[in-house]
Design an enzyme around this catalytic site. Sequence first.
Site, PDB file in Angstrom:
ATOM      1  N   ASN A   9       0.868  -1.180   0.000  1.00  0.00           N
ATOM      2  CA  ASN A   9       0.000   0.000   0.000  1.00  0.00           C
ATOM      3  C   ASN A   9       0.903   1.228   0.000  1.00  0.00           C
ATOM      4  O   ASN A   9       1.490   1.567   1.015  1.00  0.00           O
ATOM      5  CB  ASN A   9      -0.888  -0.035   1.258  1.00  0.00           C
ATOM      6  CG  ASN A   9      -1.710   1.232   1.424  1.00  0.00           C
ATOM      7  OD1 ASN A   9      -1.817   2.037   0.493  1.00  0.00           O
ATOM      8  ND2 ASN A   9      -2.299   1.409   2.598  1.00  0.00           N
ATOM      9  N   TRP A  10       0.997   1.858  -1.164  1.00  0.00           N
ATOM     10  CA  TRP A  10       1.925   2.996  -1.295  1.00  0.00           C
ATOM     11  C   TRP A  10       1.343   4.270  -0.694  1.00  0.00           C
ATOM     12  O   TRP A  10       2.027   5.297  -0.641  1.00  0.00           O
ATOM     13  CB  TRP A  10       2.294   3.220  -2.767  1.00  0.00           C
ATOM     14  CG  TRP A  10       2.962   2.051  -3.428  1.00  0.00           C
ATOM     15  CD1 TRP A  10       3.327   0.855  -2.837  1.00  0.00           C
ATOM     16  CD2 TRP A  10       3.364   1.933  -4.804  1.00  0.00           C
ATOM     17  NE1 TRP A  10       3.919   0.022  -3.755  1.00  0.00           N
ATOM     18  CE2 TRP A  10       3.957   0.653  -4.985  1.00  0.00           C
ATOM     19  CE3 TRP A  10       3.280   2.780  -5.909  1.00  0.00           C
ATOM     20  CZ2 TRP A  10       4.452   0.218  -6.212  1.00  0.00           C
ATOM     21  CZ3 TRP A  10       3.777   2.345  -7.137  1.00  0.00           C
ATOM     22  CH2 TRP A  10       4.361   1.080  -7.282  1.00  0.00           C
ATOM     23  N   LYS A  11       0.094   4.241  -0.307  1.00  0.00           N
ATOM     24  CA  LYS A  11      -0.591   5.410   0.271  1.00  0.00           C
ATOM     25  C   LYS A  11      -0.407   6.647  -0.623  1.00  0.00           C
ATOM     26  O   LYS A  11      -0.318   6.509  -1.839  1.00  0.00           O
ATOM     27  CB  LYS A  11      -0.098   5.667   1.699  1.00  0.00           C
ATOM     28  CG  LYS A  11      -0.156   4.401   2.567  1.00  0.00           C
ATOM     29  CD  LYS A  11      -0.055   4.704   4.017  1.00  0.00           C
ATOM     30  CE  LYS A  11       0.109   3.397   4.789  1.00  0.00           C
ATOM     31  NZ  LYS A  11      -0.082   3.562   6.213  1.00  0.00           N
ATOM     32  N   HIS A  93      -9.564   0.415   5.167  1.00  0.00           N
ATOM     33  CA  HIS A  93      -8.274   0.767   5.776  1.00  0.00           C
ATOM     34  C   HIS A  93      -8.524   1.758   6.921  1.00  0.00           C
ATOM     35  O   HIS A  93      -9.372   2.645   6.808  1.00  0.00           O
ATOM     36  CB  HIS A  93      -7.343   1.375   4.725  1.00  0.00           C
ATOM     37  CG  HIS A  93      -5.932   1.490   5.222  1.00  0.00           C
ATOM     38  ND1 HIS A  93      -5.539   2.486   6.086  1.00  0.00           N
ATOM     39  CD2 HIS A  93      -4.840   0.713   5.013  1.00  0.00           C
ATOM     40  CE1 HIS A  93      -4.253   2.320   6.371  1.00  0.00           C
ATOM     41  NE2 HIS A  93      -3.808   1.245   5.730  1.00  0.00           N
ATOM     42  N   GLU A  95      -7.050   4.301   7.907  1.00  0.00           N
ATOM     43  CA  GLU A  95      -6.936   5.727   7.578  1.00  0.00           C
ATOM     44  C   GLU A  95      -8.208   6.238   6.909  1.00  0.00           C
ATOM     45  O   GLU A  95      -8.631   7.371   7.135  1.00  0.00           O
ATOM     46  CB  GLU A  95      -5.694   5.950   6.691  1.00  0.00           C
ATOM     47  CG  GLU A  95      -4.412   5.808   7.510  1.00  0.00           C
ATOM     48  CD  GLU A  95      -3.201   5.335   6.726  1.00  0.00           C
ATOM     49  OE1 GLU A  95      -3.204   5.411   5.494  1.00  0.00           O
ATOM     50  OE2 GLU A  95      -2.240   4.877   7.376  1.00  0.00           O
ATOM     51  N   GLU A 165      -5.131  -5.458  10.555  1.00  0.00           N
ATOM     52  CA  GLU A 165      -4.172  -4.378  10.760  1.00  0.00           C
ATOM     53  C   GLU A 165      -4.491  -3.648  12.063  1.00  0.00           C
ATOM     54  O   GLU A 165      -5.324  -2.728  12.079  1.00  0.00           O
ATOM     55  CB  GLU A 165      -4.263  -3.377   9.607  1.00  0.00           C
ATOM     56  CG  GLU A 165      -3.975  -3.956   8.244  1.00  0.00           C
ATOM     57  CD  GLU A 165      -3.494  -2.882   7.275  1.00  0.00           C
ATOM     58  OE1 GLU A 165      -2.369  -2.989   6.819  1.00  0.00           O
ATOM     59  OE2 GLU A 165      -4.245  -1.927   7.027  1.00  0.00           O
ATOM     60  N   GLY A 171       2.225   2.144  10.728  1.00  0.00           N
ATOM     61  CA  GLY A 171       3.124   3.289  10.585  1.00  0.00           C
ATOM     62  C   GLY A 171       3.802   3.718  11.867  1.00  0.00           C
ATOM     63  O   GLY A 171       4.355   4.817  11.936  1.00  0.00           O
ATOM     64  N   SER A 211       3.446  -2.157  10.432  1.00  0.00           N
ATOM     65  CA  SER A 211       4.897  -2.149  10.640  1.00  0.00           C
ATOM     66  C   SER A 211       5.553  -3.493  10.351  1.00  0.00           C
ATOM     67  O   SER A 211       6.509  -3.885  11.019  1.00  0.00           O
ATOM     68  CB  SER A 211       5.232  -1.653  12.059  1.00  0.00           C
ATOM     69  OG  SER A 211       4.746  -0.335  12.237  1.00  0.00           O
ATOM     70  N   GLY A 232       2.906  -1.188   4.283  1.00  0.00           N
ATOM     71  CA  GLY A 232       2.875   0.243   3.967  1.00  0.00           C
ATOM     72  C   GLY A 232       4.281   0.759   3.693  1.00  0.00           C
ATOM     73  O   GLY A 232       4.830   0.590   2.617  1.00  0.00           O
ATOM     74  N   GLY A 233       4.894   1.348   4.719  1.00  0.00           N
ATOM     75  CA  GLY A 233       6.208   1.982   4.565  1.00  0.00           C
ATOM     76  C   GLY A 233       7.249   1.101   3.893  1.00  0.00           C
ATOM     77  O   GLY A 233       7.998   1.561   3.022  1.00  0.00           O
TER      78      GLY A 233
HETATM   79  C1  PEP Z   1      -0.842   0.008   6.036  1.00  0.00           C
HETATM   80  O1  PEP Z   1      -1.019   1.206   5.940  1.00  0.00           O
HETATM   81  O2  PEP Z   1      -1.655  -0.784   5.535  1.00  0.00           O
HETATM   82  C2  PEP Z   1       0.348  -0.453   6.754  1.00  0.00           C
HETATM   83  C3  PEP Z   1       0.390  -1.693   7.129  1.00  0.00           C
HETATM   84  O3  PEP Z   1       1.333   0.484   6.979  1.00  0.00           O
HETATM   85  P1  PEP Z   1       2.779   0.213   7.659  1.00  0.00           P
HETATM   86  O4  PEP Z   1       3.324  -1.051   7.074  1.00  0.00           O
HETATM   87  O5  PEP Z   1       3.593   1.397   7.281  1.00  0.00           O
HETATM   88  O6  PEP Z   1       2.548   0.069   9.107  1.00  0.00           O
END
Ligand code: PEP
Length: 248
Positions: A9-11, A93, A95, A165, A171, A211, A232-233
Amino acid sequence: MRKKIVAGNWKMNLLSEEAFNLANGVSEVLASVKDVQLIVFPPAVFASSIIEKNQGLNVGLQNFYPAEKGAFTGEISVSQVKNIGATHVLVGHSERRAIFNENESFLKEKVDAALLHGLIPVFCCGEPLEIRKVNTELSYVKQQLIDSLFHLSAEEMMKCIVAYEPVWAIGTGKTATVEQAEAMHKAIRTWIAEQYGKEVSEEISILYGGSCNASNAKELFACENVDGGLIGGAALQVDTFITIAQAF
Ligand code: PEP
């Protein structure tokens, strides 16, 4: 059989050249991770070009509006998502739930619209920290599934992917322990089995997100009920993303 899946997920990150390079990099290693399905969720503005340039790469959209067309300024319709050749969509998600106030009934509409158009919903669920602190995470997540997913038929349900999640892990660099992840994943599979039967529950991939990175993916993916990750990151660099994809 449950598929092994690693999704990025590049957001709202990257500019065009960076996004195209990342997609190319992921495409180049597709053959070396044959038994793992890779999916990327780029920013919507780049999705169409990425799909055109990267045959064989599963590309999903992070967001869409659950209507065919009409007066919804700024939105992307579910049929437009399908039309550009995207295969998956993120739904629920944290967010989108927290920042854009997407509630259970809206998420239910999004799941239905995605399935109706042949898109695979990656349904995200997970508890915030205050819920984890009072040990009510199981009932909280179960309710999210009941509210937005468990109205589906067994046939529809089998097309979905679930991503657990925990909000406190997204994040933050604070990953769930393997015990915490496995306990929730096992519970999710059990609820699916109670609702739809064991056969269905054994078909559905349940991904962990929060994470997850190149150092902890191996131990998380080794859990019996963890079928991969929503990243994500750590999905923003080819090397890290591929290391995670090779962590099974
Ligand atoms: C996400 O936003 O779906 C996610 C898992 O982010 P991160 O890996 O950065 O925690």
